[in-house]
Scaffold this motif. Structure first.
Motif, mmCIF file in Angstrom:
data_model
loop_
_atom_site.group_PDB
_atom_site.id
_atom_site.type_symbol
_atom_site.label_atom_id
_atom_site.label_comp_id
_atom_site.label_asym_id
_atom_site.label_seq_id
_atom_site.Cartn_x
_atom_site.Cartn_y
_atom_site.Cartn_z
ATOM 1 N N VAL A 192 0.840 -1.201 0.000
ATOM 2 C CA VAL A 192 0.000 0.000 0.000
ATOM 3 C C VAL A 192 0.874 1.250 0.000
ATOM 4 C CG1 VAL A 192 -1.739 1.312 1.298
ATOM 5 C CG2 VAL A 192 -1.941 -1.188 1.111
ATOM 6 N N ALA A 193 1.890 1.264 0.845
ATOM 7 C CA ALA A 193 2.785 2.429 0.932
ATOM 8 C C ALA A 193 3.502 2.679 -0.391
ATOM 9 C CB ALA A 193 3.797 2.229 2.055
ATOM 10 N N GLU A 194 3.976 1.628 -1.030
ATOM 11 C CA GLU A 194 4.649 1.794 -2.320
ATOM 12 C C GLU A 194 3.709 2.397 -3.349
ATOM 13 O OE1 GLU A 194 6.198 -2.033 -3.420
ATOM 14 O OE2 GLU A 194 7.858 -1.903 -1.998
ATOM 15 N N ARG A 195 2.483 1.943 -3.371
ATOM 16 C CA ARG A 195 1.517 2.453 -4.350
ATOM 17 C C ARG A 195 1.125 3.902 -4.078
ATOM 18 N NH1 ARG A 195 -2.466 -2.548 -5.951
ATOM 19 N NH2 ARG A 195 -0.803 -3.846 -6.784
ATOM 20 N N LEU A 196 1.168 4.303 -2.814
ATOM 21 C CA LEU A 196 0.846 5.687 -2.456
ATOM 22 C C LEU A 196 2.083 6.586 -2.459
ATOM 23 C CD1 LEU A 196 -1.672 5.097 0.480
ATOM 24 C CD2 LEU A 196 -2.198 6.008 -1.793
ATOM 25 N N HIS A 197 3.259 5.990 -2.686
ATOM 26 C CA HIS A 197 4.535 6.725 -2.695
ATOM 27 C C HIS A 197 4.797 7.405 -1.353
ATOM 28 C CE1 HIS A 197 4.622 5.913 -6.951
ATOM 29 N NE2 HIS A 197 3.423 6.459 -7.070
ATOM 30 N N ILE A 198 4.598 6.615 -0.288
ATOM 31 C CA ILE A 198 4.863 7.091 1.069
ATOM 32 C C ILE A 198 5.686 6.041 1.800
ATOM 33 C CG2 ILE A 198 2.765 8.495 1.213
ATOM 34 C CD1 ILE A 198 1.527 6.197 2.888
ATOM 35 N N ALA A 199 6.209 6.410 2.950
ATOM 36 C CA ALA A 199 6.913 5.444 3.792
ATOM 37 C C ALA A 199 5.895 4.559 4.498
ATOM 38 C CB ALA A 199 7.774 6.171 4.814
ATOM 39 N N ARG A 200 6.264 3.303 4.694
ATOM 40 C CA ARG A 200 5.374 2.371 5.377
ATOM 41 C C ARG A 200 5.007 2.882 6.770
ATOM 42 N NH1 ARG A 200 7.287 -3.478 7.162
ATOM 43 N NH2 ARG A 200 8.881 -2.072 7.904
ATOM 44 N N GLY A 201 5.968 3.504 7.440
ATOM 45 C CA GLY A 201 5.728 4.044 8.775
ATOM 46 C C GLY A 201 4.615 5.078 8.816
ATOM 47 N N THR A 202 4.381 5.755 7.702
ATOM 48 C CA THR A 202 3.318 6.752 7.631
ATOM 49 C C THR A 202 1.962 6.093 7.883
ATOM 50 O OG1 THR A 202 4.600 8.053 6.052
ATOM 51 C CG2 THR A 202 2.245 8.518 6.170
ATOM 52 N N LEU A 203 1.761 4.910 7.340
ATOM 53 C CA LEU A 203 0.488 4.214 7.558
ATOM 54 C C LEU A 203 0.295 3.849 9.021
ATOM 55 C CD1 LEU A 203 0.423 1.904 4.417
ATOM 56 C CD2 LEU A 203 -0.985 3.925 4.850
ATOM 57 N N TYR A 204 1.399 3.516 9.697
ATOM 58 C CA TYR A 204 1.315 3.156 11.110
ATOM 59 C C TYR A 204 0.963 4.343 12.001
ATOM 60 C CZ TYR A 204 3.009 -1.552 10.202
ATOM 61 O OH TYR A 204 3.126 -2.845 9.767
ATOM 62 N N LYS A 205 1.061 5.541 11.477
ATOM 63 C CA LYS A 205 0.617 6.720 12.234
ATOM 64 C C LYS A 205 -0.903 6.743 12.348
ATOM 65 C CE LYS A 205 4.499 9.651 10.970
ATOM 66 N NZ LYS A 205 4.928 10.858 10.266
ATOM 67 N N TYR A 206 -1.579 6.081 11.403
ATOM 68 C CA TYR A 206 -3.037 6.102 11.349
ATOM 69 C C TYR A 206 -3.665 4.759 11.718
ATOM 70 C CZ TYR A 206 -1.875 10.311 8.805
ATOM 71 O OH TYR A 206 -1.349 11.532 8.448
ATOM 72 N N TYR A 207 -2.941 3.672 11.487
ATOM 73 C CA TYR A 207 -3.474 2.331 11.737
ATOM 74 C C TYR A 207 -2.408 1.462 12.397
ATOM 75 C CZ TYR A 207 -7.056 3.839 8.487
ATOM 76 O OH TYR A 207 -8.060 4.540 7.882
#
Length: 75
Positions: free
Chosen positions: A33-48
């Motif tokens: 998901v992070a790769e497809r959104l062009h963000i760091a994986r850790g960014t997703l962990y800020k929300y989930y």
């Protein structure tokens, strides 16, 4: 000062949907998901905390859209 998200909720849910369809639940990862959104994986962990929370939020959103858009039958 809070940081702005680098993605919208709609982009996140669309990417979640596409990833689930392509990889199924077992293959679904924050990395993909992070790769497809062009963000760091850790960014997703800020929300989930985990993929289950994200998938649950996505599914609730889908159900809400379905209920809003579903025609009401009159009997």
């Amino acid at each position: 000062m809070t940081r702005e998200r680098k993605f919208t909720k709609e982009e996140l849910y669309q990417t979640t949907k596409e990833t689930l369809l392509e990889y199924s639940y077992a293959g679904f990862t924050f990395r993909i998901v992070a790769e497809r959104l062009h963000i760091a994986r850790g960014t997703l962990y800020k929300y989930y905390e985990n993929k289950d929370e994200l998938i649950t939020d996505y599914m609730v959103d889908e159900i809400n859209h379905f209920l809003i858009e579903a025609p009401i039958s009159k009997k």
